[in-house]
Design an enzyme around this catalytic site. Structure first.
Site, PDB file in Angstrom:
ATOM      1  N   CYS A  34      -3.198   1.201   6.976  1.00  0.00           N
ATOM      2  CA  CYS A  34      -3.319   0.682   8.424  1.00  0.00           C
ATOM      3  C   CYS A  34      -3.957   1.683   9.490  1.00  0.00           C
ATOM      4  O   CYS A  34      -4.474   1.407  10.104  1.00  0.00           O
ATOM      5  CB  CYS A  34      -2.284  -0.034   8.725  1.00  0.00           C
ATOM      6  SG  CYS A  34      -0.643   1.013   8.839  1.00  0.00           S
ATOM      7  N   GLU A  62       8.811   2.765  14.565  1.00  0.00           N
ATOM      8  CA  GLU A  62       9.589   3.218  13.517  1.00  0.00           C
ATOM      9  C   GLU A  62       9.328   5.070  13.367  1.00  0.00           C
ATOM     10  O   GLU A  62       8.499   5.293  13.739  1.00  0.00           O
ATOM     11  CB  GLU A  62       8.831   2.578  12.191  1.00  0.00           C
ATOM     12  CG  GLU A  62       9.004   1.251  12.265  1.00  0.00           C
ATOM     13  CD  GLU A  62       8.704   0.484  10.805  1.00  0.00           C
ATOM     14  OE1 GLU A  62       9.254  -0.317  10.201  1.00  0.00           O
ATOM     15  OE2 GLU A  62       7.640   0.889  10.221  1.00  0.00           O
ATOM     16  N   GLU A 117       4.818  -3.965  12.543  1.00  0.00           N
ATOM     17  CA  GLU A 117       3.859  -2.889  12.376  1.00  0.00           C
ATOM     18  C   GLU A 117       2.514  -3.530  11.671  1.00  0.00           C
ATOM     19  O   GLU A 117       2.645  -3.892  10.582  1.00  0.00           O
ATOM     20  CB  GLU A 117       4.229  -1.770  11.464  1.00  0.00           C
ATOM     21  CG  GLU A 117       3.532  -0.579  11.827  1.00  0.00           C
ATOM     22  CD  GLU A 117       2.462  -0.421  10.546  1.00  0.00           C
ATOM     23  OE1 GLU A 117       1.237  -0.644  10.877  1.00  0.00           O
ATOM     24  OE2 GLU A 117       2.636   0.073   9.582  1.00  0.00           O
ATOM     25  N   ASN A 155       0.726  -1.156   0.056  1.00  0.00           N
ATOM     26  CA  ASN A 155      -0.023  -0.045   0.004  1.00  0.00           C
ATOM     27  C   ASN A 155       0.952   1.400   0.036  1.00  0.00           C
ATOM     28  O   ASN A 155       0.443   2.299  -0.478  1.00  0.00           O
ATOM     29  CB  ASN A 155      -1.032  -0.003   1.176  1.00  0.00           C
ATOM     30  CG  ASN A 155      -0.333  -0.112   2.398  1.00  0.00           C
ATOM     31  OD1 ASN A 155       0.844  -0.663   2.505  1.00  0.00           O
ATOM     32  ND2 ASN A 155      -1.011   0.449   3.437  1.00  0.00           N
TER      33      ASN A 155
END
Length: 502
Positions: free
Chosen positions: A309, A483, A275, A176
């Site tokens: 997300c 991150e 993640e 994505n």
């Protein structure tokens, strides 16, 4: 209100416009990128890369085998010591050059992202700018790797703590955000002194390969960054994670796959950053600034056509502002032009695959069967391309599947709530905890609600939460580690304690 789907963007002859179709994608499929060279895979089979707007073939990329994965690990191992000993300043300068080259070629990279991913060009341009920023940020972090010196409480020795590169890292990224998800991992790993093997998603590998050539031009030594694509990710990934020279796994993707990778990583006690999925609530209180809430909703829901997300998945709107918010959102989402992402007039591009459209269609049908009303969109269009129209549902049941499952598409599911306590309870009624959004004019209330919501990231009166300078990550089933920010480099470092008597 009408439930008809939005028309796609078309030219005067009625054909869907696609000005970026002239971009030749084949130069970005020269083979696997291993040890600073384009190499053939061990098998002749290739992976097709499909334009989701037209279902046409863009290019074919190499299909790595287990043997190819081992070659990539060998290359990373061969380059590890030299890169580890490269001065922080030199690593910083190389990362800064990566940033500069990405900015210089941002138009080409954005068009490439738009073609293989389908996202609208404004979103693609935003992604390239965001992706490049990870190199600029981590160029600065490379020269600020921390260290500690203290005195033991007994007074008998000094406590010296050094931070060293963790070692070879396997990086697995989704489709994505094909540029940003790669640079968000590569940049801090290189800043820390680690060598890496990147396995991008097979749906969108061209951007990763385009960036591999850019890294080489920026001065990244051979073997420091390796890129492989495969149609058999299970055995290929297992082969890399099972190699004792690999010491780090960083994965972005679904929670289900993340659980499988964690089980694989446990076999060698591998440091893992995850993640994973999200189910972001978007809370709008009666006292919210309506226009600000609608602006935020459009960003939080429609960025990348909802394929994120962090996308707002559940809109909890207080009763007093509910009807006005619904009307405003329908007006804004209904005005979006649907079409190929590479068409500059497009605001909502196609989904990534037919399977993705099937999932969205299933979730909408389930919600309607449970009493939801469709006030915009709600029907997949006919014809070529993996499209789903911007859709707004109201009176969605908390028992609907989309209340528990990521929609990953341009569907806004709206739930009416009465009290603050109810909104918090509904927000936390999920196994996920990545991002959340709160809109209220009362800062005290906003901070109080933020403190009670189980989420790694909160956007208060804004629709965008991601920032390269901030720690990105979730709680519960949404992941492990962070991150971005100073935390991003620390994920690729090990603390070494030295007791000394000086």
């Amino acid at each position: 209100m009408s439930a008809t789907p939005m028309p796609r963007a078309a030219n005067a002859e009625g054909a869907i416009a696609d000005p970026a179709a002239s971009l030749d994608c084949r130069p970005f499929s020269k083979g696997l990128y291993i040890d600073g060279r384009w190499q053939k895979a061990s098998q002749a089979h290739t992976i097709p890369v499909i334009d989701p707007a037209t279902e046409d073939l863009l290019a074919e990329v190499a299909d790595a085998t287990v043997d190819d994965a081992r070659r990539a690990v060998d290359a990373a191992a061969g380059a590890a010591r030299a890169w580890r000993l490269t001065s922080p300043r030199q690593r910083s300068e190389i990362l800064r050059t990566c940033y500069r080259l990405m900015i210089e070629r941002s138009d080409m990279l954005a068009r490439l992202v738009s073609l293989e991913n389908g996202k609208a060009l404004p979103d693609a341009r935003g992604e390239i700018a965001y992706a490049a920023e990870f190199f600029r940020w981590n160029a600065e972090e490379a020269v600020r790797i921390p260290g500690e010196l203290g005195r033991a409480p007994s007074g008998g020795n000094r406590i010296l703590v050094d931070y060293e590169p963790i070692g070879i890292a396997v990086l697995i990224t989704p489709w994505n955000f094909p540029a940003a998800m790669a640079t968000r991992k590569i940049a801090p790993a290189l800043a820390a002194g680690c060598t890496v093997i990147l396995k991008p998603a097979s749906e969108t590998p061209l951007t990763a390969y385009a960036l591999a050539g850019l890294y080489e031009e920026a001065g990244v030594p051979p073997g420091v960054v390796n890129v492989i694509t495969t149609s058999t990710p299970g055995p290929v990934t297992a082969a890399m994670l099972g190699d004792p020279r690999v010491r780090k796994l960083s994965f972005t993707g679904s929670t289900g796959v993340g659980r499988q990778l964690l089980a694989e990583a446990a076999k060698t006690v591998l440091s893992s950053s995850m993640e994973l999925g999200g189910n972001a609530p978007f809370l709008v209180f009666d006292d919210a600034d309506l226009d600000a809430a609608l602006d935020g909703a459009m960003v939080a829901k429609m960025r990348n056509a909802g394929e994120a997300c962090t996308a707002a998945n559940r809109f909890y709107v207080q009763a007093g502002i509910h009807d006005d918010f619904v009307a405003g959102l329908v007006g804004r989402m209904g005005a979006l032009k649907v079409g190929p992402g590479s068409d500059p007039s497009t605001a909502c591009g196609p989904m990534i695959t037919a399977k993705a459209v099937d999932k969205i269609d299933r979730l909408v049908a389930d919600a309607v069967a449970r009493g939801a009303k469709v006030v915009l969109g709600g029907r997949r269009p006919e014809g070529k391309g993996f499209y789903y129209p911007p859709t707004v549902l109201i009176d969605v049941s908390p028992d609907a599947e989309m209340a528990r499952e990521e929609i990953f598409g341009p569907v806004a599911a709206i739930y009416r709530f009465e009290t603050q306590e109810q909104a918090i309870a509904w927000s936390n009624d999920t196994e996920y905890g990545l991002a959340s959004y709160i809109f209220t004019r009362d800062l005290k209330r906003g901070l109080a609600v933020a403190s009670e919501i189980e989420s790694g990231m909160i956007a208060l009166n804004r629709g965008l939460v991601s920032d390269p300078a901030a720690p990105f990550g979730g709680v519960k089933q949404s992941g492990l580690g962070r991150e971005g920010g100073a935390h991003g480099v620390l994920e690729f470092l090990e603390a070494k304690y030295i007791a000394t008597s000086f």
